[in-house]
Structure formats: structure tokens, C-alpha cells
Design an enzyme around this catalytic site. Structure first.
Site, PDB file in Angstrom:
ATOM      1  N   ASN A 113      -2.465  12.622  -4.388  1.00  0.00           N
ATOM      2  CA  ASN A 113      -3.428  12.806  -5.099  1.00  0.00           C
ATOM      3  C   ASN A 113      -3.759  14.162  -5.059  1.00  0.00           C
ATOM      4  O   ASN A 113      -4.099  14.934  -5.880  1.00  0.00           O
ATOM      5  CB  ASN A 113      -4.566  11.945  -4.835  1.00  0.00           C
ATOM      6  CG  ASN A 113      -4.725  10.869  -5.823  1.00  0.00           C
ATOM      7  OD1 ASN A 113      -4.181  10.789  -6.958  1.00  0.00           O
ATOM      8  ND2 ASN A 113      -5.419   9.865  -5.165  1.00  0.00           N
ATOM      9  N   ASP A 134       0.834  -0.985  -0.118  1.00  0.00           N
ATOM     10  CA  ASP A 134       0.207  -0.093  -0.127  1.00  0.00           C
ATOM     11  C   ASP A 134       0.910   1.363   0.053  1.00  0.00           C
ATOM     12  O   ASP A 134       1.774   1.396   0.789  1.00  0.00           O
ATOM     13  CB  ASP A 134      -0.805  -0.111   1.198  1.00  0.00           C
ATOM     14  CG  ASP A 134      -1.853   1.014   1.321  1.00  0.00           C
ATOM     15  OD1 ASP A 134      -3.008   0.981   0.829  1.00  0.00           O
ATOM     16  OD2 ASP A 134      -1.584   2.121   1.793  1.00  0.00           O
ATOM     17  N   GLU A 138      -4.829   2.351  -4.293  1.00  0.00           N
ATOM     18  CA  GLU A 138      -3.223   2.478  -4.173  1.00  0.00           C
ATOM     19  C   GLU A 138      -2.715   0.854  -3.682  1.00  0.00           C
ATOM     20  O   GLU A 138      -1.836   1.168  -3.009  1.00  0.00           O
ATOM     21  CB  GLU A 138      -2.892   3.598  -3.460  1.00  0.00           C
ATOM     22  CG  GLU A 138      -2.955   3.856  -1.953  1.00  0.00           C
ATOM     23  CD  GLU A 138      -4.554   4.017  -1.627  1.00  0.00           C
ATOM     24  OE1 GLU A 138      -4.608   4.685  -0.487  1.00  0.00           O
ATOM     25  OE2 GLU A 138      -5.309   3.859  -2.182  1.00  0.00           O
ATOM     26  N   ASP A 144      -2.354   8.954 -10.724  1.00  0.00           N
ATOM     27  CA  ASP A 144      -2.269   7.865 -11.629  1.00  0.00           C
ATOM     28  C   ASP A 144      -0.957   7.384 -12.401  1.00  0.00           C
ATOM     29  O   ASP A 144      -0.483   6.317 -12.571  1.00  0.00           O
ATOM     30  CB  ASP A 144      -3.471   8.156 -13.101  1.00  0.00           C
ATOM     31  CG  ASP A 144      -4.636   8.014 -12.355  1.00  0.00           C
ATOM     32  OD1 ASP A 144      -4.805   7.773 -11.524  1.00  0.00           O
ATOM     33  OD2 ASP A 144      -5.596   8.298 -13.616  1.00  0.00           O
TER      34      ASP A 144
END
Length: 189
Positions: free
Chosen positions: A62, A54, A97, A71
Site C-alpha cells: 500500500n 492474510d 487484507e 486494491d
């Protein structure tokens, strides 16, 4: 190894269960692959490790670089993780993620080697977006079924998630490893 790779590719094609962003197997594909590996273990009870990887503080990435930046980090991370695992391992993207690694024939010792290799490779990789360098770190939770240990996918998934949560709570950018308890055989499967 080529035959194995060919077989693996055919299998994934057949499932046609691919994450469109990273081109990695998606959650459904990984669930099927894990179930298949566990069925295989019923015959040859070798060790098996499952890891959840993770991205630390992904929300901040983000927020700062918005969706295109987030992305791009995920696409680059997928490439980085692909280079960190072995050809016999399966790697997929199972959530925003979150990535999963299914590592056949991997005991605690092997899991520690693999986990540290993934973690340090990510840490030393330079991720960029629009000329800016983004530091990316991962926390990893491993569940390991040692040789001869009878277990099932739900147990391993929960254990890996618990290990991941511990890695997050105890400082991130680290790996936590948990051994699966031996389920009575009739419960497993």
C-alpha cells in the site's frame, strides 16, 4: 455440484452481504455461513476447517503503490484464491487484507492440502500494477474441528487467528494448523 453451486449463489444473493471491492462475501456473510455450517455439523458431525488468509507485508504494498495498487492486488488475489479453493468451500474477504475460507468436510489432512495449495498458488502467481510486478505472499492460520469434535464458531475463529499470528511470527509465507479441542456439548453452539 451445479445444484450445490446454485444453492450457494442464491444464498449469498439473499444475504446480499458482498464486499464491493472483490465481490466476495463480506465478514457478516462469512459469519452467517460459518454458523450455518456449524449447525449442520450438529446433525452430521463431519470435520470442518476454517482458515484466515492474510497478505504478508501488505502495508508495504500500500505504501509503495498507494491505494489503487493495493486494491488491484486484493482484487487479483481474490481471483487467485477463488481458483485455489474447491467448489464446496466458501471464500470471503473479512478485513482489509484478510480473507476467510470455510472448508466443509475437511479434516487436518485435507486442510494441509488446501492450505499448501492456496499458499503455493499465490506464491507462483504474477501480480502486476502499472507494468510493475509485485511479489505477493500469504500467511494462513487454520482451525480444524475433526469429525465428532463438538465446537463453536468463536472457538474456531480464535484458534484460526492464533494460528495465523504464529505463521506471521515464525517467518510468514506459511500455514499453521491447529485442532479444535472438544468442548462439552452444552458449551458448544
Amino acid at each position: 455440484a451445479y445444484h450445490e453451486l446454485e444453492h450457494k449463489n442464491k444464498m449469498l444473493e439473499k444475504l446480499a452481504l458482498t464486499d464491493p471491492l472483490t465481490n466476495l462475501p463480506n465478514r457478516r456473510a462469512m459469519d452467517r455461513l460459518a454458523e450455518r455450517e456449524l449447525r449442520r455439523r450438529e446433525r452430521y458431525s463431519g470435520p470442518l476447517a476454517i482458515a484466515i488468509v492474510d497478505v504478508d507485508h501488505f502495508k508495504d504494498i500500500n505504501d509503495r503503490y498507494l491505494l489503487p495498487g493495493g486494491d488491484k492486488v486484493l482484487v487479483d488475489l481474490a481471483r487467485c484464491l477463488t481458483g485455489s479453493v474447491r467448489t464446496v468451500d466458501f471464500l470471503g474477504r473479512v478485513g482489509g487484507e484478510e480473507f476467510m475460507v470455510i472448508a466443509p468436510e475437511t479434516d487436518m489432512q485435507g486442510a494441509v492440502v488446501l492450505g499448501e495449495r492456496i499458499r503455493t498458488t499465490v506464491e507462483s502467481t504474477v501480480f502486476t500494477y502499472k507494468e510493475e510486478t509485485i511479489p505477493v505472499r500469504v500467511s494462513i492460520g487454520f482451525a480444524i474441528a475433526e469429525e465428532g469434535v463438538s465446537t463453536d464458531y468463536e472457538t474456531l475463529k480464535h484458534l484460526a487467528a492464533a494460528a495465523l499470528s504464529e505463521a506471521k511470527k515464525t517467518g510468514r509465507n506459511r500455514c499453521v494448523y491447529k485442532s479444535a479441542p472438544n468442548l462439552p456439548f452444552e458449551q458448544a453452539g
